[in-house]
Write an enzyme that holds these catalytic residues in place. Structure first.
Site, PDB file in Angstrom:
ATOM      1  N   LYS A 191      90.569  33.037  -6.441  1.00 52.45           N
ATOM      2  CA  LYS A 191      90.047  32.376  -7.634  1.00 52.45           C
ATOM      3  C   LYS A 191      88.941  33.264  -8.206  1.00 52.45           C
ATOM      4  O   LYS A 191      87.945  33.534  -7.544  1.00 52.45           O
ATOM      5  CB  LYS A 191      89.519  31.000  -7.224  1.00 52.45           C
ATOM      6  N   GLU A 235      79.007  35.808   1.820  1.00 57.15           N
ATOM      7  CA  GLU A 235      77.944  36.727   1.400  1.00 57.15           C
ATOM      8  C   GLU A 235      77.157  35.974   0.349  1.00 57.15           C
ATOM      9  O   GLU A 235      77.706  35.621  -0.683  1.00 57.15           O
ATOM     10  CB  GLU A 235      78.555  38.027   0.867  1.00 57.15           C
ATOM     11  N   CYS A 246      73.729  41.674  -5.489  1.00 57.08           N
ATOM     12  CA  CYS A 246      73.208  40.889  -4.357  1.00 57.08           C
ATOM     13  C   CYS A 246      72.160  41.671  -3.583  1.00 57.08           C
ATOM     14  O   CYS A 246      71.307  41.086  -2.928  1.00 57.08           O
ATOM     15  CB  CYS A 246      74.344  40.484  -3.434  1.00 57.08           C
ATOM     16  N   GLU A 300      66.130  35.652  -5.303  1.00 53.70           N
ATOM     17  CA  GLU A 300      66.827  36.674  -6.079  1.00 53.70           C
ATOM     18  C   GLU A 300      66.959  36.208  -7.518  1.00 53.70           C
ATOM     19  O   GLU A 300      67.643  35.234  -7.801  1.00 53.70           O
ATOM     20  CB  GLU A 300      68.215  36.954  -5.479  1.00 53.70           C
TER      21      GLU A 300
END
Lengths: 525, 113
Positions: free
Chosen positions: A206, A280, A319, A421
Site C-alpha cells: 500500500k 521503522e 527519518c 523529528e
C-alpha cells in the site's frame, strides 16, 4: 488556517492545462503521469471495485496531477488473492530465476531514470537532482544487490554425528504486506520490495496517499517484467486500504515505515494474527562535531560542514535527518561562522530544475506541522540563527506549493525541537564541553535510528560510535544509504533492519531437516 | 493533573462530526517519530489498546487524549492545542480520507504545573 486552503488554488489549475513550472522536457522525457491510475493487481492495472478515485496534487504548485484509486478492503482482498495464487510458483522458483527478474527490474529502471526521478519529484516535491543522483540509483542498486545476494548464499549442514545431519534451508514466509511512507515513495518501496521478492515472497503493497502516483509509473514499466501476482500495489487511504491490509489474516508478515502510534497499532494487528513485524518509526538523529574537525585547514572541515548541512536533504523529510547538531564548545564560533553561510547558500526553487537544492515539503499538513515547531522553538527560547518560516524566495506561481526556509536554531537538548523529528529542513544546534557530555546528549532521546560522528581521532570515532544508542552511526560521513549496510532503529525507532543481506532473514523462516543415515534403531522401545 | 490539552473550535466541531459517524467511544493518541509523527491519531476505543505505558492529558469533547509516558516526559513543559488543517494523511486515524487532519500546536507552559 482552513481559509488559506491550498486546494482551492489547485482546483483552479485542474484540467488539461498545466503551468509551465511543471514542464519536464529539459529532463528529456514526457510528463510521467496518465490522467488516472487503478491498482496494480495480478500484473494488470485494475479499476478499484467501488469505482472510487481521489485527486493527487503536486506539492510543487498544488496543481492536480492525476486521479488515483481510492481502494477499500475488497481491493486488498483481490490483491491478496493474486499474491496467494502467485506464491506457489514464485516461492519455489530458483534463485537464478528470481535474480534474473530483479536484475531486469534494475535495467528497466535505469533506462527510465529521468522519468522515475521526475515522477518522484512531481509526486513528493523533492529536488529532482536528489532523485536523479540518489533515490532512483539507490533503488536500482538495491535490486542488483539482492539479486547478487541470493545467487551467492547457501544453506548449512551440521554434522550431529557421523550418521546424522541437520540441514538448514531458508524458506519464504509467503504473502507479505508492506506499508510505505511518503518521503521516498519509490526508494522506501524498493527497500521493502527487493528483499521480499528476492527471498521468494509475494507482496501486497500500500503506497502512501500523499504520494501515490510515482510508484504506479514504476509499475507501468514493470508490468511485463514481474510475473503476475508477485507484486501488487494498491492505493487508497490508510484507514480504508492500509488497515485492512495490516490487519489481514492472509498475510505472513507486515512491514511498516512511519511513526510510533501507528507502529503500535500495527503490532497489535500482528499480535492478533501471530505474525512478525518490522517497523521503522523514525528518529531524532544527533550529528556530533568534535573539535579536531577544525584543527587543520584541509579538505575535511568542508566535508564536515556539508555533513552539517545535510539536514536539508530531501527538505528534511528523512527519518535519519541529522536534526540535532552537537558542536564542541571550543570550535562553535568558528564552525558556525562557516556553517551558516553554507545554509544560506542552499538554493531553494522549482524542484524540477536540476540546480535546485531544496524543493517542497510533501503536504500541507507537513508544512503546517513544521511551522508549528518553528513557532514552538521560538517560544521555548531557542535562538533563531537562520530561516524560521515559510520560504520567501518562491514566487506566486508556486503559491499553491509548500516551501519552508532551511532553518537553524540554537538551544538545548530538553527543548522539544531537540526531542521530536520535525521532518522538515530544521536543525537544532547545541554545544558540549567534552566527549562524555556529547554522548550523554546524543543518547538523551527516545529514538535511536541514525547518528553522525565527525572527528580526526579514530579511537574517539570508534568509542563514540559504539556508545551511541542508534542503529547506524555514520562516521565522517552522513546520509550514505548503500544497500550493503544495515539500517534500522534502537529504542523507539523500530524493530528489525532494512538493507544488507541480513534483511532477507526478515522475509524468511528457517527449515531444518534432521536426517539419519543409520539403519539402526535407537533402542528406547 | 490539570488538563494539558485543548482544541480549537474548528477541531471540536470536526470531532463532533466524526462522533456522528463513528460513535462517541473514541480516543486520541499522540504519535511521535517520523512521517505522520507529532500528529494526534483518533481511534475507536476498541481499536487501540491503552496501557500503563500511556498517560492521559485530559479530554477534548469528552474524548480522552493519551500519550506515551516516555514521550510525555519530553513534552511536559508544553500544553497541546488540537487544531484542524487541510490534509490527506493520518494513517489509520479516523480523520484520514476526509481531506482534513488534526494537527498539534504547542504552547510553552507559563507556570510550572
Amino acid at each position: 488556517m482552513l481559509e488559506k486552503t491550498k486546494r482551492k488554488m489547485a482546483k483552479a489549475f485542474s484540467g488539461s492545462e498545466r503551468s509551465k513550472e511543471l514542464n519536464v522536457e529539459h529532463l528529456g522525457i514526457d510528463f510521467p503521469f496518465k490522467s488516472r491510475y487503478g491498482n496494480f493487481i495480478n500484473g494488470k492495472f485494475q479499476a478499484p471495485k467501488a469505482g472510487r478515485y481521489f485527486d493527487n496534487h503536486t506539492p510543487i504548485t498544488g496543481e492536480f496531477l492525476c486521479e488515483v484509486a481510492r481502494s477499500d478492503s475488497s481491493d486488498i482482498e483481490s490483491a491478496l488473492e493474486a499474491a496467494h495464487a502467485a506464491f506457489p510458483s514464485w516461492g519455489k522458483s530458483s534463485a537464478t530465476d528470481r535474480a534474473k527478474v530483479l536484475n531486469k527490474i534494475a535495467d528497466v529502471m535505469e533506462e527510465n531514470l529521468h522519468l522515475l526521478a521526475a515522477a518522484e519529484s512531481l509526486d513528493n516535491g523533492k529536488a529532482v537532482r536528489e532523485a536523479v543522483a540518489a533515490d532512483i540509483p539507490l533503488a536500482i542498486d538495491h535490486f542488483r544487490y539482492f539479486a547478487g545476494c541470493i545467487r551467492a548464499e547457501e544453506g548449512s549442514v551440521s554434522e550431529l554425528n557421523a550418521d546424522t545431519y541437520a540441514y538448514h534451508y531458508k524458506e519464504p514466509l509467503g504473502v507479505v504486506g508492506q506499508i510505505i511512507p511518503w518521503n521516498f515513495p519509490i526508494l522506501m518501496g524498493i527497500w521493502k520490495i527487493a528483499p521480499a521478492l528476492a527471498a521468494g515472497n509475494c507482496v501486497v503493497l500500500k503506497a502512501a496517499e500523499q504520494t501515490p502516483a510515482s510508484i504506479m509509473v514504476l509499475m507501468e514499466l514493470l508490468a511485463d517484467v514481474i510475473p503476475a501476482g508477485v507484486l501488487n500495489v494498491v492505493n487508497g487511504f490508510g484507514l480504508e486500504a492500509g488497515k485492512p491490509l495490516a490487519s489481514s489474516s492472509r498475510i505472513s508478515k507486515v512491514a511498516f515505515t512511519g511513526e510510533t502510534t501507528t507502529g503500535r497499532l500495527i503490532m497489535q494487528y500482528a499480535a492478533n494474527n501471530l505474525i512478525p513485524v518490522t517497523l521503522e518509526l523514525g528518529g531524532k538523529s544527533p550529528n556530533i562535531f568534535f573539535e579536531s574537525v577544525m584543527s587543520e585547514d584541509d579538505a575535511f572541515p568542508d566535508k564536515a560542514l556539508e555533513g552539517f548541512t545535510m539536514f536539508a536533504l530531501n527538505a528534511g523529510e528523512v527519518c535519519t535527518c541529522p536534526s540535532r547538531a552537537l558542536i564542541q564548545e571550543s570550535i562553535y564560533e568558528r564552525f558556525m561562522e562557516k556553517a551558516l553561510p553554507r545554509v544560506e547558500a542552499i538554493k531553494q526553487g522549482n524542484p524540477l530544475q536540476l540546480e535546485t537544492m531544496i524543493g517542497a515539503q510533501t503536504s500541507n499538513e507537513q508544512m503546517e506541522k513544521i511551522i508549528s515547531y518553528l513557532k514552538l522553538g521560538k517560544e521555548e527560547g531557542a535562538e533563531l540563527l537562520a530561516g524560521g518560516g515559510a520560504s520567501k524566495v518562491m514566487g506566486d506561481e508556486f503559491g499553491g506549493g509548500y516551501y519552508i526556509q532551511p532553518t537553524v536554531f540554537k538551544g538545548h537538548n530538553k527543548m522539544r525541537i531537540f526531542q521530536e523529528e520535525i521532518f522538515g529542513p530544521v536543525v537544532s544546534v547545541t554545544t558540549f564541553k567534552d566527549e562524555a557530555e556529547a554522548l550523554e546528549i546524543a543518547n538523551d532521546t527516545l529514538y535511536g535510528l541514525g547518528a553522525g560522528v565527525w572527528t580526526r581521532d579514530g579511537t574517539q570515532a570508534f568509542r563514540a560510535g559504539r556508545t551511541i544508542q542508534a542503529g547506524r552511526v555514520w562516521t565522517n560521513c552522513y546520509h550514505d544509504y548503500s544497500a550493503h549496510s544495515a539500517f534500522g532503529g534502537y529504542k523507539q525507532s523500530g524493530i528489525g533492519r532494512e538493507n544488507h543481506k541480513m534483511m532477507l532473514d526478515h522475509y524468511r523462516q528457517t527449515k531444518n531437516l534432521v536426517v539419519s543415515y543409520s539403519p539402526d534403531a535407537l533402542g528406547f522401545f | 493533573m490539570k488538563e494539558k490539552v485543548s482544541a480549537t473550535k474548528i477541531a471540536q466541531e470536526f470531532l463532533e462530526e466524526l462522533k456522528l459517524r463513528y460513535g462517541a467511544d473514541l480516543l486520541f493518541h499522540q504519535s511521535g517519530g517520523c512521517c505522520d509523527g507529532s500528529s494526534p491519531m483518533l481511534f475507536e476505543k476498541k481499536e487501540f489498546v491503552i496501557s500503563d505505558s500511556d498517560i492521559s492529558l485530559g479530554t477534548i469533547c469528552n474524548v480522552p487524549f493519551y500519550m506515551n509516558r516516555n514521550q510525555y516526559s519530553r513534552w511536559e513543559h508544553t500544553n497541546l492545542v488540537v487544531d484542524l488543517v487541510d490534509g490527506m494523511g493520518g494513517m489509520f486515524s479516523l480523520d484520514n480520507g476526509t481531506g482534513k487532519r488534526f494537527l498539534i500546536r504547542s504552547e510553552v507552559c507559563t507556570v510550572k504545573e
